[in-house]
Design an enzyme around this catalytic site. Structure first.
Site, PDB file in Angstrom:
ATOM      1  N   ASP A  47       0.840  -1.204   0.000  1.00 58.80           N
ATOM      2  CA  ASP A  47       0.000   0.000   0.000  1.00 58.80           C
ATOM      3  C   ASP A  47       0.875   1.254   0.000  1.00 58.80           C
ATOM      4  OD1 ASP A  47      -2.985   1.094   0.905  1.00 58.80           O
ATOM      5  OD2 ASP A  47      -1.328   2.300   1.686  1.00 58.80           O
ATOM      6  N   TYR A  52       3.174   9.719  -0.404  1.00 60.67           N
ATOM      7  CA  TYR A  52       4.305   9.138   0.342  1.00 60.67           C
ATOM      8  C   TYR A  52       5.632   9.400  -0.379  1.00 60.67           C
ATOM      9  CZ  TYR A  52       0.563   6.275   2.511  1.00 60.67           C
ATOM     10  OH  TYR A  52      -0.571   5.829   3.129  1.00 60.67           O
ATOM     11  N   LYS A  77      -2.783   5.933  -4.195  1.00 65.73           N
ATOM     12  CA  LYS A  77      -3.868   6.871  -3.849  1.00 65.73           C
ATOM     13  C   LYS A  77      -3.718   8.210  -4.561  1.00 65.73           C
ATOM     14  CE  LYS A  77      -3.596   4.758   0.692  1.00 65.73           C
ATOM     15  NZ  LYS A  77      -2.147   4.590   0.934  1.00 65.73           N
ATOM     16  N   HIS A 110      -7.482   9.660  -1.530  1.00 67.09           N
ATOM     17  CA  HIS A 110      -6.747   9.619  -0.250  1.00 67.09           C
ATOM     18  C   HIS A 110      -7.522  10.262   0.909  1.00 67.09           C
ATOM     19  CE1 HIS A 110      -2.309   9.298   1.193  1.00 67.09           C
ATOM     20  NE2 HIS A 110      -3.138   9.061   2.188  1.00 67.09           N
TER      21      HIS A 110
END
Ligand code: A2P
Length: 273
Positions: A47, A52, A77, A110
């Protein structure tokens, strides 16, 4: 291959119930090492998210692992700034390029944001119908966001990925999602590590001769919740997926439920834009 349990999503796609979360791992070697380690240990679900900043490293690790892409369930996301119809199409394409993949297994909005998620969702429905995403879902949606989305969409989200752990059990939202056949997925299932000191959980860990992390993750599994604990440490990566050789009885499950304090470690979705 691992003995990780799997769940069937509302569109028939099968997803591992436990995966590796890679939040806070830097792109390059950091994330590459963790993902390769997890895949070697038997994880088959990773994930990540545009936010990120490590999609490139995740894609590289999947390639380097030598495991066929189709055996791995890959989630990423849509970031808040990219919400909107055209910008979602564009952001998705850029994620694919960074991941060096022809498709994504699960694409999530998200955060709901203020008022653009329905346009983003229409774009995601298109990408799904075009076969570029195997399943689409949302993250950090409250029941009122879901009500609003369901009222105007043709595809029901397969999952709602939310902050969920014994200090934030989200019973109402879980029951709302269950009544709409939306799977709940837990981010920060260990409360970012904060829960590991909890006395009740430590007592249960001792009783079951397992770690506190394993007790929490087993509680998720028995609740039908998908969990994506983050770890960059090989021993803990292994530990977090060793959940199939014990179970927690109803009384102990209840004592974990009772730890709820409605306490978040992350932002409140209603005010995070
Ligand atoms: P590390 O990466 O050094 O293992 P969450 O998934 O709830 O956000 O929690 C992640 C945090 O918990 C990270 O700091 C991670 O550190 C730590 N962690 C993950 N798995 C375990 C475990 N089995 N035991 C102790 N700490 C863990």
């Amino acid at each position: 291959m691992s003995d990780i349990l799997q769940v069937k999503l509302n569109n028939g796609v099968v997803m591992p119930q436990l995966g590796l979360g890679v939040l806070k791992m830097s792109d390059g070697d950091d994330v590459r090492k963790a993902v390769i380690c997890a895949l070697r240990e038997g994880y088959r679900s990773i994930d990540t998210a545009k936010a990120y900043g490590n999609e490139t490293g995740v894609g590289q690790a999947i390639k380097d692992s030598g495991i066929p892409r189709k055996e791995i369930f890959l989630t990423t996301k849509l970031w808040n700034r990219d919400q909107g119809y055209e910008s979602t199409l564009q952001a998705f394409q850029q994620s694919l390029e960074r991941l060096d993949s022809e498709y994504v297994d699960l694409y999530l909005i998200h955060w709901p944001g203020k008022d653009n998620y329905k346009n983003s969702w229409r774009a995601m429905e298109k990408l799904y119908n075009d076969g570029l995403i195997r399943a689409i879902g949302v993250s950090n949606f409250q029941a009122h966001h879901l009500d609003d989305l369901l009222g105007s969409s043709t595809v029901v989200p397969v999952v709602n990925q939310i902050e969920l752990h014994p200090y934030l059990t989200q019973e109402e939202l879980r029951s709302y999602c269950s009544s709409h056949d939306i799977r709940v997925e837990a981010w920060s299932p260990l409360g970012q590590g904060a829960l590991l000191q909890d006395q009740t959980l430590q007592g249960l860990a001792k009783k079951h001769q397992r770690s506190v992390a394993q007790i929490i993750l087993r509680w998720d599994i028995q609740n039908g919740v998908i969990a994506i604990p983050k770890s960059a440490n090989p021993e803990r990566i292994r530990e977090n997926m060793s959940l199939c050789d014990f179970s927690i009885d109803a009384e102990d499950m209840k004592s974990i439920d009772n730890l709820d304090r409605n306490q978040r470690t992350g932002p409140d979705p209603d005010v995070f834009f």
